[in-house]
Design a protein around this motif. Structure first.
Motif, PDB file in Angstrom:
ATOM      1  N   GLY A 117      11.233  25.748 -53.222  1.00  0.00           N
ATOM      2  CA  GLY A 117      12.648  26.396 -52.799  1.00  0.00           C
ATOM      3  C   GLY A 117      12.419  27.645 -52.307  1.00  0.00           C
ATOM      4  O   GLY A 117      13.356  28.527 -52.487  1.00  0.00           O
ATOM      5  N   SER A 118      11.073  27.972 -51.709  1.00  0.00           N
ATOM      6  CA  SER A 118      11.199  29.295 -50.898  1.00  0.00           C
ATOM      7  C   SER A 118      11.025  30.360 -51.994  1.00  0.00           C
ATOM      8  O   SER A 118      11.525  31.434 -51.662  1.00  0.00           O
ATOM      9  CB  SER A 118      12.121  29.599 -49.805  1.00  0.00           C
ATOM     10  OG  SER A 118      12.014  28.537 -48.969  1.00  0.00           O
ATOM     11  N   LYS A 119      10.909  30.230 -53.273  1.00  0.00           N
ATOM     12  CA  LYS A 119      10.833  31.286 -54.417  1.00  0.00           C
ATOM     13  C   LYS A 119       9.776  32.152 -54.181  1.00  0.00           C
ATOM     14  O   LYS A 119       8.462  31.716 -53.871  1.00  0.00           O
ATOM     15  CB  LYS A 119      10.852  30.575 -55.908  1.00  0.00           C
ATOM     16  CG  LYS A 119      11.143  31.410 -56.818  1.00  0.00           C
ATOM     17  CD  LYS A 119      11.016  30.765 -58.207  1.00  0.00           C
ATOM     18  CE  LYS A 119       9.757  30.175 -58.504  1.00  0.00           C
ATOM     19  NZ  LYS A 119       9.675  29.750 -59.843  1.00  0.00           N
ATOM     20  N   LEU A 120      10.033  33.305 -54.105  1.00  0.00           N
ATOM     21  CA  LEU A 120       8.859  34.353 -54.187  1.00  0.00           C
ATOM     22  C   LEU A 120       8.822  35.093 -55.344  1.00  0.00           C
ATOM     23  O   LEU A 120       9.745  35.433 -55.966  1.00  0.00           O
ATOM     24  CB  LEU A 120       9.263  35.381 -53.050  1.00  0.00           C
ATOM     25  CG  LEU A 120       9.287  34.913 -51.422  1.00  0.00           C
ATOM     26  CD1 LEU A 120       9.636  36.127 -50.493  1.00  0.00           C
ATOM     27  CD2 LEU A 120       7.815  34.266 -51.024  1.00  0.00           C
ATOM     28  N   SER A 121       7.624  35.358 -55.639  1.00  0.00           N
ATOM     29  CA  SER A 121       7.270  36.486 -57.017  1.00  0.00           C
ATOM     30  C   SER A 121       6.845  37.368 -56.276  1.00  0.00           C
ATOM     31  O   SER A 121       5.835  37.743 -55.365  1.00  0.00           O
ATOM     32  CB  SER A 121       6.356  35.832 -57.649  1.00  0.00           C
ATOM     33  OG  SER A 121       6.592  34.539 -58.201  1.00  0.00           O
ATOM     34  N   PHE A 122       7.535  38.866 -56.696  1.00  0.00           N
ATOM     35  CA  PHE A 122       6.955  39.906 -56.038  1.00  0.00           C
ATOM     36  C   PHE A 122       6.209  40.890 -57.011  1.00  0.00           C
ATOM     37  O   PHE A 122       6.295  40.774 -58.586  1.00  0.00           O
ATOM     38  CB  PHE A 122       8.241  41.064 -55.973  1.00  0.00           C
ATOM     39  CG  PHE A 122       9.160  40.468 -54.549  1.00  0.00           C
ATOM     40  CD1 PHE A 122      10.288  39.228 -54.469  1.00  0.00           C
ATOM     41  CD2 PHE A 122       8.945  41.120 -53.379  1.00  0.00           C
ATOM     42  CE1 PHE A 122      10.482  38.888 -53.510  1.00  0.00           C
ATOM     43  CE2 PHE A 122       9.482  40.914 -52.379  1.00  0.00           C
ATOM     44  CZ  PHE A 122      10.549  39.707 -52.402  1.00  0.00           C
ATOM     45  N   GLY A 123       5.531  41.856 -56.517  1.00  0.00           N
ATOM     46  CA  GLY A 123       4.603  42.764 -57.322  1.00  0.00           C
ATOM     47  C   GLY A 123       5.848  44.037 -57.648  1.00  0.00           C
ATOM     48  O   GLY A 123       6.931  43.912 -57.069  1.00  0.00           O
ATOM     49  N   LYS A 124       5.442  44.873 -58.460  1.00  0.00           N
ATOM     50  CA  LYS A 124       6.168  45.986 -58.962  1.00  0.00           C
ATOM     51  C   LYS A 124       6.662  47.074 -57.599  1.00  0.00           C
ATOM     52  O   LYS A 124       7.234  47.898 -57.710  1.00  0.00           O
ATOM     53  CB  LYS A 124       5.653  46.809 -60.050  1.00  0.00           C
ATOM     54  CG  LYS A 124       6.100  45.841 -61.263  1.00  0.00           C
ATOM     55  CD  LYS A 124       5.438  46.644 -62.465  1.00  0.00           C
ATOM     56  CE  LYS A 124       5.932  45.969 -63.836  1.00  0.00           C
ATOM     57  NZ  LYS A 124       5.692  46.565 -65.053  1.00  0.00           N
TER      58      LYS A 124
ATOM     59  N   LEU B 201      10.826  45.859 -61.081  1.00  0.00           N
ATOM     60  CA  LEU B 201      10.228  44.535 -60.628  1.00  0.00           C
ATOM     61  C   LEU B 201      11.340  43.750 -60.112  1.00  0.00           C
ATOM     62  O   LEU B 201      12.437  43.646 -60.820  1.00  0.00           O
ATOM     63  CB  LEU B 201       9.702  44.138 -62.026  1.00  0.00           C
ATOM     64  CG  LEU B 201       9.060  42.484 -61.812  1.00  0.00           C
ATOM     65  CD1 LEU B 201       7.681  43.034 -60.827  1.00  0.00           C
ATOM     66  CD2 LEU B 201       8.479  42.169 -63.294  1.00  0.00           C
ATOM     67  N   LEU B 202      11.070  43.230 -59.088  1.00  0.00           N
ATOM     68  CA  LEU B 202      12.006  42.248 -58.373  1.00  0.00           C
ATOM     69  C   LEU B 202      11.942  40.677 -59.039  1.00  0.00           C
ATOM     70  O   LEU B 202      10.716  39.979 -58.634  1.00  0.00           O
ATOM     71  CB  LEU B 202      12.140  42.323 -56.991  1.00  0.00           C
ATOM     72  CG  LEU B 202      12.897  41.823 -55.975  1.00  0.00           C
ATOM     73  CD1 LEU B 202      14.318  42.815 -56.305  1.00  0.00           C
ATOM     74  CD2 LEU B 202      12.485  41.978 -54.656  1.00  0.00           C
ATOM     75  N   LYS B 203      12.859  40.244 -59.676  1.00  0.00           N
ATOM     76  CA  LYS B 203      12.773  38.922 -59.999  1.00  0.00           C
ATOM     77  C   LYS B 203      13.819  37.758 -59.578  1.00  0.00           C
ATOM     78  O   LYS B 203      14.946  38.140 -59.663  1.00  0.00           O
ATOM     79  CB  LYS B 203      12.805  38.526 -61.568  1.00  0.00           C
ATOM     80  CG  LYS B 203      11.385  39.398 -62.354  1.00  0.00           C
ATOM     81  CD  LYS B 203      11.707  39.433 -63.849  1.00  0.00           C
ATOM     82  CE  LYS B 203      10.482  39.648 -64.675  1.00  0.00           C
ATOM     83  NZ  LYS B 203      10.656  39.611 -66.048  1.00  0.00           N
ATOM     84  N   ILE B 204      13.396  36.925 -58.953  1.00  0.00           N
ATOM     85  CA  ILE B 204      14.233  35.672 -58.542  1.00  0.00           C
ATOM     86  C   ILE B 204      15.179  35.125 -59.735  1.00  0.00           C
ATOM     87  O   ILE B 204      14.637  35.161 -61.027  1.00  0.00           O
ATOM     88  CB  ILE B 204      13.531  34.441 -57.929  1.00  0.00           C
ATOM     89  CG1 ILE B 204      14.528  33.474 -57.372  1.00  0.00           C
ATOM     90  CG2 ILE B 204      12.587  33.716 -59.075  1.00  0.00           C
ATOM     91  CD1 ILE B 204      15.263  33.989 -56.101  1.00  0.00           C
TER      92      ILE B 204
END
Lengths: 113, 112
Positions: free
Chosen positions: A98-105, B42-45
């Protein structure tokens, strides 16, 4: 756990130098890798991205290098300028999620004149 | 102007209250997201919607509930806020399967 990691929270580079920002990931299913730029109090803005079928992408002063076997990707900024000073977030995602992105800090880049 | 808009910019409330945040995009996208940026940056969905349908629902407390009236709007309601809900909530949108997510300016929530 955190799926995308930026181990260096900050970096200072002299104007005109090369800025190198690094990102490591854990999920083998990731096939999309991106770098976002975030000014203070502003939302993230996509800078450059790459799919897993290539190991390098250039756009002006920006280059993304992807090392899938090492689960690592990096952003190189050549001829760094003071206006490049910002927080840089790396992100990764996988098709079918679902186009979900995981981001770094994020990592704070400071380019000094 | 085409962009992602969020209201309010900033909200202060007390523990136990209910809050609602609004997000609208005028980019013609069909997929919208809510992210939470905590104190550690921290950015979390949290959620994603495609054409008003819930696609992604990460493990968030049940007091959080997204609401989508159409593909251009995705609101977030928090019933009975708690101190750990203090954060910046970012809304984003994209085309389904598209690479680029466009972010709104964020709503900063402070729970006293």
């Amino acid at each position: 756990g955190q799926q995308v990691k930026q181990s260096s929270p900050s970096l200072t580079v002299q104007e005109g130098g090369i800025s190198i920002l690094n990102c490591d990931y854990e999920n083998d299913m990731f096939d999309y890798f991106a770098w976002y730029k975030k000014y203070p109090d502003n939302s993230p803005t996509l800078l450059i991205s790459v799919r897993s079928n290539v190991d390098k992408r250039e756009d002006g002063r920006l280059t993304v290098f992807l090392n899938k076997s090492g689960k690592h990707f990096s952003l190189h900024i050549t001829a760094s300028q003071p206006e490049d000073t910002a927080v840089y977030l790396c992100a990764a995602g996988a098709q079918g999620t679902g186009s979900k992105l995981s981001f770094g800090k994020g990592a704070k880049l400071t380019v000094s004149p | 102007e085409t962009a992602v808009f969020q209201t309010p910019n900033y909200h202060v409330t007390q523990v136990g209250n209910e809050v609602s945040f609004n997000c609208k995009q005028t980019l013609g996208h069909d997929t919208m997201y809510w992210y939470k940026q905590d104190s550690k940056k921290l950015l979390k969905i949290m959620f994603s919607y495609n054409n008003k349908q819930l696609i992604v629902n990460e493990t968030v407390p049940r007091r959080f509930s997204p609401q989508s009236s159409d593909k251009a709007h995705l609101n977030l309601r928090i019933k009975s806020v708690e101190p750990e809900d203090s954060a910046v909530y970012l809304c984003a949108s994209s085309y389904w399967g598209g690479d680029t997510q466009y972010f709104g300016p964020g709503t900063r929530l402070l729970v006293l």
